[in-house]
Design a protein around this motif. Structure first.
Motif, PDB file in Angstrom:
ATOM      1  N   ASP A  25       0.801  -1.221   0.000  1.00 20.91           N
ATOM      2  CA  ASP A  25       0.000   0.000   0.000  1.00 20.91           C
ATOM      3  C   ASP A  25       0.836   1.274   0.000  1.00 20.91           C
ATOM      4  OD1 ASP A  25      -2.432  -1.323  -0.024  1.00 20.91           O
ATOM      5  OD2 ASP A  25      -2.477  -1.512   2.163  1.00 20.91           O
ATOM      6  N   TYR A  26       2.075   1.173   0.470  1.00 24.50           N
ATOM      7  CA  TYR A  26       2.866   2.375   0.703  1.00 24.50           C
ATOM      8  C   TYR A  26       3.876   2.594  -0.428  1.00 24.50           C
ATOM      9  CZ  TYR A  26       0.697   1.991   5.246  1.00 24.50           C
ATOM     10  OH  TYR A  26      -0.222   1.905   6.245  1.00 24.50           O
ATOM     11  N   LEU A  27       3.361   2.754  -1.622  1.00 21.76           N
ATOM     12  CA  LEU A  27       4.206   3.001  -2.784  1.00 21.76           C
ATOM     13  C   LEU A  27       4.647   4.459  -2.815  1.00 21.76           C
ATOM     14  CD1 LEU A  27       1.972   1.050  -5.257  1.00 21.76           C
ATOM     15  CD2 LEU A  27       4.319   0.431  -4.740  1.00 21.76           C
ATOM     16  N   THR A  28       5.837   4.707  -3.317  1.00 22.40           N
ATOM     17  CA  THR A  28       6.368   6.062  -3.367  1.00 22.40           C
ATOM     18  C   THR A  28       6.918   6.363  -4.760  1.00 22.40           C
ATOM     19  OG1 THR A  28       8.708   5.662  -2.855  1.00 22.40           O
ATOM     20  CG2 THR A  28       7.161   5.627  -0.999  1.00 22.40           C
ATOM     21  N   ALA A  29       7.270   7.634  -4.957  1.00 23.17           N
ATOM     22  CA  ALA A  29       7.830   8.051  -6.244  1.00 23.17           C
ATOM     23  C   ALA A  29       9.308   7.705  -6.363  1.00 23.17           C
ATOM     24  CB  ALA A  29       7.657   9.562  -6.418  1.00 23.17           C
ATOM     25  N   ARG A  30       9.920   7.200  -5.299  1.00 24.29           N
ATOM     26  CA  ARG A  30      11.360   6.936  -5.337  1.00 24.29           C
ATOM     27  C   ARG A  30      11.724   5.973  -6.464  1.00 24.29           C
ATOM     28  NH1 ARG A  30      14.573  10.694  -3.312  1.00 24.29           N
ATOM     29  NH2 ARG A  30      13.655  11.580  -1.451  1.00 24.29           N
ATOM     30  N   ILE A  31      11.178   4.745  -6.416  1.00 23.87           N
ATOM     31  CA  ILE A  31      11.298   3.807  -7.542  1.00 23.87           C
ATOM     32  C   ILE A  31      10.052   2.937  -7.525  1.00 23.87           C
ATOM     33  CG2 ILE A  31      12.511   1.845  -8.525  1.00 23.87           C
ATOM     34  CD1 ILE A  31      15.081   2.929  -7.622  1.00 23.87           C
ATOM     35  N   PRO A  32       9.270   2.920  -8.584  1.00 20.54           N
ATOM     36  CA  PRO A  32       8.073   2.073  -8.621  1.00 20.54           C
ATOM     37  C   PRO A  32       8.449   0.605  -8.693  1.00 20.54           C
ATOM     38  CG  PRO A  32       8.465   3.057 -10.744  1.00 20.54           C
ATOM     39  CD  PRO A  32       9.472   3.675  -9.817  1.00 20.54           C
ATOM     40  N   SER A  33       7.529  -0.266  -8.267  1.00 21.67           N
ATOM     41  CA  SER A  33       7.851  -1.687  -8.232  1.00 21.67           C
ATOM     42  C   SER A  33       6.583  -2.515  -8.346  1.00 21.67           C
ATOM     43  CB  SER A  33       8.584  -2.023  -6.929  1.00 21.67           C
ATOM     44  OG  SER A  33       8.896  -3.400  -6.866  1.00 21.67           O
ATOM     45  N   SER A  34       6.742  -3.751  -8.816  1.00 21.00           N
ATOM     46  CA  SER A  34       5.645  -4.718  -8.825  1.00 21.00           C
ATOM     47  C   SER A  34       6.248  -6.116  -8.887  1.00 21.00           C
ATOM     48  CB  SER A  34       4.717  -4.473 -10.021  1.00 21.00           C
ATOM     49  OG  SER A  34       5.351  -4.837 -11.237  1.00 21.00           O
ATOM     50  N   ASP A  35       5.409  -7.137  -8.725  1.00 16.76           N
ATOM     51  CA  ASP A  35       5.878  -8.514  -8.861  1.00 16.76           C
ATOM     52  C   ASP A  35       6.410  -8.726 -10.278  1.00 16.76           C
ATOM     53  OD1 ASP A  35       4.911  -8.832  -6.314  1.00 16.76           O
ATOM     54  OD2 ASP A  35       3.064  -9.834  -6.939  1.00 16.76           O
ATOM     55  N   ARG A  36       7.333  -9.686 -10.424  1.00 16.36           N
ATOM     56  CA  ARG A  36       7.940  -9.881 -11.743  1.00 16.36           C
ATOM     57  C   ARG A  36       8.374 -11.331 -11.983  1.00 16.36           C
ATOM     58  NH1 ARG A  36       9.718  -6.459  -7.566  1.00 16.36           N
ATOM     59  NH2 ARG A  36      11.444  -7.483  -6.561  1.00 16.36           N
ATOM     60  N   HIS A  37       8.497 -11.652 -13.271  1.00 19.58           N
ATOM     61  CA  HIS A  37       9.059 -12.922 -13.724  1.00 19.58           C
ATOM     62  C   HIS A  37      10.504 -12.655 -14.148  1.00 19.58           C
ATOM     63  CE1 HIS A  37       4.931 -14.524 -13.975  1.00 19.58           C
ATOM     64  NE2 HIS A  37       4.621 -13.348 -14.533  1.00 19.58           N
ATOM     65  N   TRP A  38      11.396 -13.582 -13.799  1.00 17.74           N
ATOM     66  CA  TRP A  38      12.809 -13.460 -14.171  1.00 17.74           C
ATOM     67  C   TRP A  38      13.170 -14.633 -15.066  1.00 17.74           C
ATOM     68  CZ3 TRP A  38      17.640 -14.637 -10.733  1.00 17.74           C
ATOM     69  CH2 TRP A  38      18.790 -14.046 -11.313  1.00 17.74           C
ATOM     70  N   LEU A  39      13.537 -14.351 -16.317  1.00 16.19           N
ATOM     71  CA  LEU A  39      13.911 -15.385 -17.282  1.00 16.19           C
ATOM     72  C   LEU A  39      15.389 -15.247 -17.617  1.00 16.19           C
ATOM     73  CD1 LEU A  39      10.890 -14.993 -19.740  1.00 16.19           C
ATOM     74  CD2 LEU A  39      11.122 -16.641 -17.871  1.00 16.19           C
ATOM     75  N   THR A  40      16.129 -16.356 -17.583  1.00 13.37           N
ATOM     76  CA  THR A  40      17.571 -16.293 -17.834  1.00 13.37           C
ATOM     77  C   THR A  40      18.028 -17.417 -18.748  1.00 13.37           C
ATOM     78  OG1 THR A  40      18.229 -17.700 -15.950  1.00 13.37           O
ATOM     79  CG2 THR A  40      17.911 -15.335 -15.521  1.00 13.37           C
ATOM     80  N   LEU A  41      19.129 -17.162 -19.455  1.00 14.85           N
ATOM     81  CA  LEU A  41      19.836 -18.156 -20.256  1.00 14.85           C
ATOM     82  C   LEU A  41      21.322 -18.034 -19.946  1.00 14.85           C
ATOM     83  CD1 LEU A  41      18.107 -17.701 -23.739  1.00 14.85           C
ATOM     84  CD2 LEU A  41      17.769 -19.611 -22.143  1.00 14.85           C
ATOM     85  N   GLY A  42      22.018 -19.161 -19.962  1.00 16.71           N
ATOM     86  CA  GLY A  42      23.440 -19.128 -19.670  1.00 16.71           C
ATOM     87  C   GLY A  42      24.209 -20.188 -20.442  1.00 16.71           C
ATOM     88  N   ALA A  43      25.509 -19.989 -20.508  1.00 16.59           N
ATOM     89  CA  ALA A  43      26.397 -20.967 -21.149  1.00 16.59           C
ATOM     90  C   ALA A  43      27.669 -21.068 -20.327  1.00 16.59           C
ATOM     91  CB  ALA A  43      26.722 -20.553 -22.573  1.00 16.59           C
ATOM     92  N   GLN A  44      28.234 -22.262 -20.287  1.00 17.78           N
ATOM     93  CA  GLN A  44      29.469 -22.501 -19.521  1.00 17.78           C
ATOM     94  C   GLN A  44      30.458 -23.299 -20.357  1.00 17.78           C
ATOM     95  OE1 GLN A  44      29.950 -25.595 -16.207  1.00 17.78           O
ATOM     96  NE2 GLN A  44      29.659 -23.694 -15.019  1.00 17.78           N
ATOM     97  N   TRP A  45      31.689 -22.816 -20.368  1.00 18.38           N
ATOM     98  CA  TRP A  45      32.779 -23.541 -21.018  1.00 18.38           C
ATOM     99  C   TRP A  45      33.804 -23.925 -19.963  1.00 18.38           C
ATOM    100  CZ3 TRP A  45      38.007 -22.318 -21.174  1.00 18.38           C
ATOM    101  CH2 TRP A  45      38.799 -23.127 -22.005  1.00 18.38           C
ATOM    102  N   LYS A  46      34.192 -25.182 -19.956  1.00 21.66           N
ATOM    103  CA  LYS A  46      35.117 -25.676 -18.933  1.00 21.66           C
ATOM    104  C   LYS A  46      36.226 -26.490 -19.579  1.00 21.66           C
ATOM    105  CE  LYS A  46      33.518 -27.253 -15.072  1.00 21.66           C
ATOM    106  NZ  LYS A  46      32.842 -28.121 -14.063  1.00 21.66           N
ATOM    107  N   ASP A  47      37.461 -26.182 -19.182  1.00 22.34           N
ATOM    108  CA  ASP A  47      38.616 -26.960 -19.617  1.00 22.34           C
ATOM    109  C   ASP A  47      39.115 -27.751 -18.414  1.00 22.34           C
ATOM    110  OD1 ASP A  47      40.798 -28.029 -20.856  1.00 22.34           O
ATOM    111  OD2 ASP A  47      41.990 -26.200 -20.829  1.00 22.34           O
ATOM    112  N   ALA A  48      38.774 -29.032 -18.357  1.00 25.00           N
ATOM    113  CA  ALA A  48      39.094 -29.858 -17.205  1.00 25.00           C
ATOM    114  C   ALA A  48      40.595 -29.949 -16.963  1.00 25.00           C
ATOM    115  CB  ALA A  48      38.497 -31.253 -17.378  1.00 25.00           C
ATOM    116  N   GLN A  49      41.381 -29.923 -18.027  1.00 23.55           N
ATOM    117  CA  GLN A  49      42.826 -30.083 -17.869  1.00 23.55           C
ATOM    118  C   GLN A  49      43.475 -28.870 -17.205  1.00 23.55           C
ATOM    119  OE1 GLN A  49      44.830 -31.074 -21.503  1.00 23.55           O
ATOM    120  NE2 GLN A  49      46.850 -31.223 -20.556  1.00 23.55           N
ATOM    121  N   SER A  50      43.084 -27.673 -17.591  1.00 21.67           N
ATOM    122  CA  SER A  50      43.692 -26.473 -17.016  1.00 21.67           C
ATOM    123  C   SER A  50      42.978 -25.977 -15.766  1.00 21.67           C
ATOM    124  CB  SER A  50      43.698 -25.346 -18.052  1.00 21.67           C
ATOM    125  OG  SER A  50      42.372 -24.937 -18.361  1.00 21.67           O
TER     126      SER A  50
END
Length: 487
Positions: free
Chosen positions: A398-423
Motif C-alpha cells: 500500500d505504501y508506494l512512493t515516487a522513489r522507484i516504482p515496483s511490482s511482482d515480476r518474472h525473471w527469465l535467464t539463459l546461460g552458457a558454460q565452457w570448462k577446460d578440465a585439464q587447465s
C-alpha cells in the motif's frame, strides 16, 4: 514578529525533509540484488544452495565449500539496466487544498545501467574443513529524475550502495552431511534528495495577493517566486553511511550421487546510516532575496531482513541436471523509515536535544517469496547450456512512493558454460530479463506518505493531503560474466 518568523522558518525546514526518506521499492526483492554470480544466474539462481559449482557457494551456501577440492577462485561482474519511466504523472502542491500542479515533465528514464562486481575464493584446509572469502554487492538502488519532474517535491535522486565482505568456513562428516557458517560485513552508503515547494509558505502575502486577483494556485506560486529575483526551489540532500553485519549458516546433504538438498539462512540487522542533512537555497523568511544553506547531523535507520533459501539438485542423467529452490525474506521488519537528528540545537530542527525526528515515513513492507526453476544440459564435455525461471515478489504493497516504482515480476535467464578440465579454467556467461506483472499505478500522499486508512477516514469536505500520482512502465535486462579457476 521575530518569534513568528523563527517558528515559520523551523516549520518550513522540517517540511523540506518530510517524505524525503521514502526508499525505493527495488526491482529485485526489496533492495536486494539477484545478480551475484553468472554461473548461478544462468539458472535464475535455482538450486544455488544445493549446487556448489565453484567458489560462489561462499555466498549461496557456505556448506557447499566442502564439495570443492584444493583452492578455487571465481570473479566477474554483472550489468543491470532498468528502464523505469512515468507515462502519466501529476502532483498536488505541498499545501493541502491546492490544485494539481501542471508544470513539469514526466521525469525521464530514472534508472541507468549499473555494474555489480564480485570475487570469491575457497581453500581446502583438510579433508573435513574448508574456508572461503567473498566480496559482492548484496543491496543497491539508483534512481534520478529530471530536475523539472512534476513530482520533484516528492523525489529527485535515490541511491543505496552496499558492498559485503564474507569470510566463511565449512565442515563435513565424510558421510554426505556438510555444515557451513559465514559473516557478511556490510558497508553501505545512501543518498536521498528532493526539491521543496515553499513559495506559498515563505512569501504568503504575494501568494495570497495573486489568489485574490483570480490566479490559480500554480500561477500564484509563480507570482510569489517572482517577487524575488533568481528564486530557486530549496534542495534537500541527505547522505550517510554505516557498517553492519549479518550471519549466515548453511547445510548440505547428499542423498545419493544424483540428488542433494541445501538450506541456507541469514540473520537480519539494522544499519544506521549516519551523515548530514543539508538544505541549500533556503529563503530567509521576511528577507526577500536572502537565502542560506542549513545543515544538521542526522541518521537514517535501515532494516536488513532475515532470509532463508532452500535448494535441490537432481541429476536426471549424465547430461541433464534439474534445479529448484525457494527464498523467503522477512521484509516486514522494514516498517518505517525515519530521519533522526544527531545533534542539539541543529540548524534545521532547532530542537534542544538530539533525537528529534525530522521525517517519519510509514513503510510496512510485506514478507516475500522467490521461487526458482532451472536446468543444465551438458551438451559436450566442455560446453554446458543453462536456463532458468524465477517468480519474484515485491515487498511494497500500500505504501508506494515516487522513489522507484515496483511490482511482482518474472525473471527469465539463459546461460552458457565452457570448462577446460585439464587447465581448471571455467567461463560462465548469462543474460536475463525481468517481466513485470503490471505497470505500477499509485498515489503517494505527502503527509509523511500518509497511511491510506487515515486518508480514507478524512471527514467529509476535508481535502486530501498533497499527493503524487504516477503510472510507470517498467522493464529490465541484465548480463553477467564469470571466470573460475581450480588449483
Amino acid at each position: 514578529m521575530h518569534h513568528r518568523s523563527s517558528t515559520l522558518s523551523r516549520a518550513v525546514r522540517l517540511t523540506t525533509l518530510a517524505a524525503l526518506a521514502a526508499p525505493a521499492g527495488a526491482l529485485a526483492g526489496g533492495f536486494s540484488l539477484n545478480e551475484q554470480s553468472a554461473s548461478a544466474m544462468g539458472t535464475a539462481n535455482a538450486g544455488a544452495a544445493a549446487n556448489p559449482e565453484n567458489a560462489t557457494t561462499v555466498l549461496f551456501n557456505p556448506a557447499g565449500m566442502s564439495q570443492l577440492s584444493g583452492t578455487n577462485i571465481s570473479f566477474g561482474a554483472a550489468v543491470l539496466d532498468i528502464d523505469a519511466e512515468a507515462k502519466e504523472a501529476e502532483a498536488r502542491r505541498n499545501v493541502p487544498g491546492q490544485e494539481v500542479m501542471a508544470d513539469g515533465s514526466l521525469g525521464g528514464d530514472i534508472a541507468g545501467p549499473s555494474v555489480l562486481p564480485n570475487f570469491y575464493m575457497t581453500h581446502e584446509v583438510s579433508d573435513s574443513i574448508d574456508v572461503g572469502f567473498g566480496i559482492h554487492a548484496p543491496y543497491g538502488l539508483a534512481a534520478d529524475y529530471d530536475d523539472d519532474f512534476v513530482g520533484r517535491f516528492f523525489a529527485d535522486e535515490t541511491e543505496l550502495t552496499a558492498i559485503a565482505f564474507t569470510p566463511s568456513i565449512s565442515v563435513n562428516n565424510g558421510k554426505g552431511l556438510s555444515m557451513g557458517a559465514g559473516i557478511n560485513l556490510i558497508y553501505a552508503e545512501g543518498r536521498l534528495t528532493r526539491f521543496q515547494d515553499v513559495a506559498a509558505q515563505v512569501y504568503p502575502d504575494a501568494f495570497g495577493a495573486a489568489i485574490g486577483q483570480g490566479a490559480s494556485p500554480a500561477e500564484a506560486d509563480q507570482a510569489a517566486r517572482q517577487t524575488v529575483s533568481g528564486f530557486q526551489d530549496p534542495y534537500a540532500d541527505i547522505e550517510g553511511d554505516d557498517i553492519g553485519a549479518t550471519f549466515r549458516v548453511g547445510f548440505l546433504y547428499e542423498f545419493s550421487e544424483k540428488t542433494q538438498i541445501g538450506l541456507s539462512a541469514q540473520t537480519g540487522t539494522e544499519l544506521d546510516l549516519k551523515g548530514n542533512a543539508t538544505i541549500s537555497d533556503f529563503p530567509v523568511p521576511g528577507m526577500p532575496g536572502q537565502t542560506t544553506t542549513l545543515s544538521e547531523k542526522v541518521r537514517v535507520p535501515l532494516a536488513i531482513p532475515e532470509s532463508a533459501t532452500f535448494g535441490v539438485r537432481h541429476n536426471l542423467s549424465d547430461q541433464v541436471t534439474l534445479l529448484a529452490g525457494a527464498t523467503y525474506a522477512k521484509w516486514s521488519r522494514f516498517e518505517e523509515l525515519d530521519i533522526v537528528s544527531r545533534e542539539a540545537n541543529g540548524e534545521i530542527t532547532q530542537a534542544p536535544r538530539e533525537g528529534e525526528i525530522l521525517s517519519h515515513v510509514t513503510e510496512k513492507w510485506q514478507n516475500t517469496w522467490q521461487f526458482n526453476l532451472g536446468g543444465i544440459w551438458q551438451a559436450t564435455p566442455e560446453w554446458a547450456l543453462k536456463a532458468g525461471y524465477a517468480w519474484d515478489e515485491s515487498p511494497v504493497d500500500d505504501y508506494l512512493t515516487a522513489r522507484i516504482p515496483s511490482s511482482d515480476r518474472h525473471w527469465l535467464t539463459l546461460g552458457a558454460q565452457w570448462k577446460d578440465a585439464q587447465s581448471g579454467w571455467t567461463l560462465d556467461a548469462a543474460v536475463g530479463t525481468l517481466l513485470f506483472t503490471d505497470d505500477p499505478t499509485f498515489t503517494e500522499r505527502n503527509y509523511q506518505h500518509s497511511n491510506p486508512d487515515e486518508v480514507a477516514n478524512l471527514a467529509p469536505g476535508v481535502e486530501d493531503p498533497s499527493y503524487f500520482k504516477g503510472k510507470y512502465e517498467l522493464s529490465a535486462w541484465s548480463a553477467s560474466i564469470e571466470v573460475s579457476k581450480s588449483f
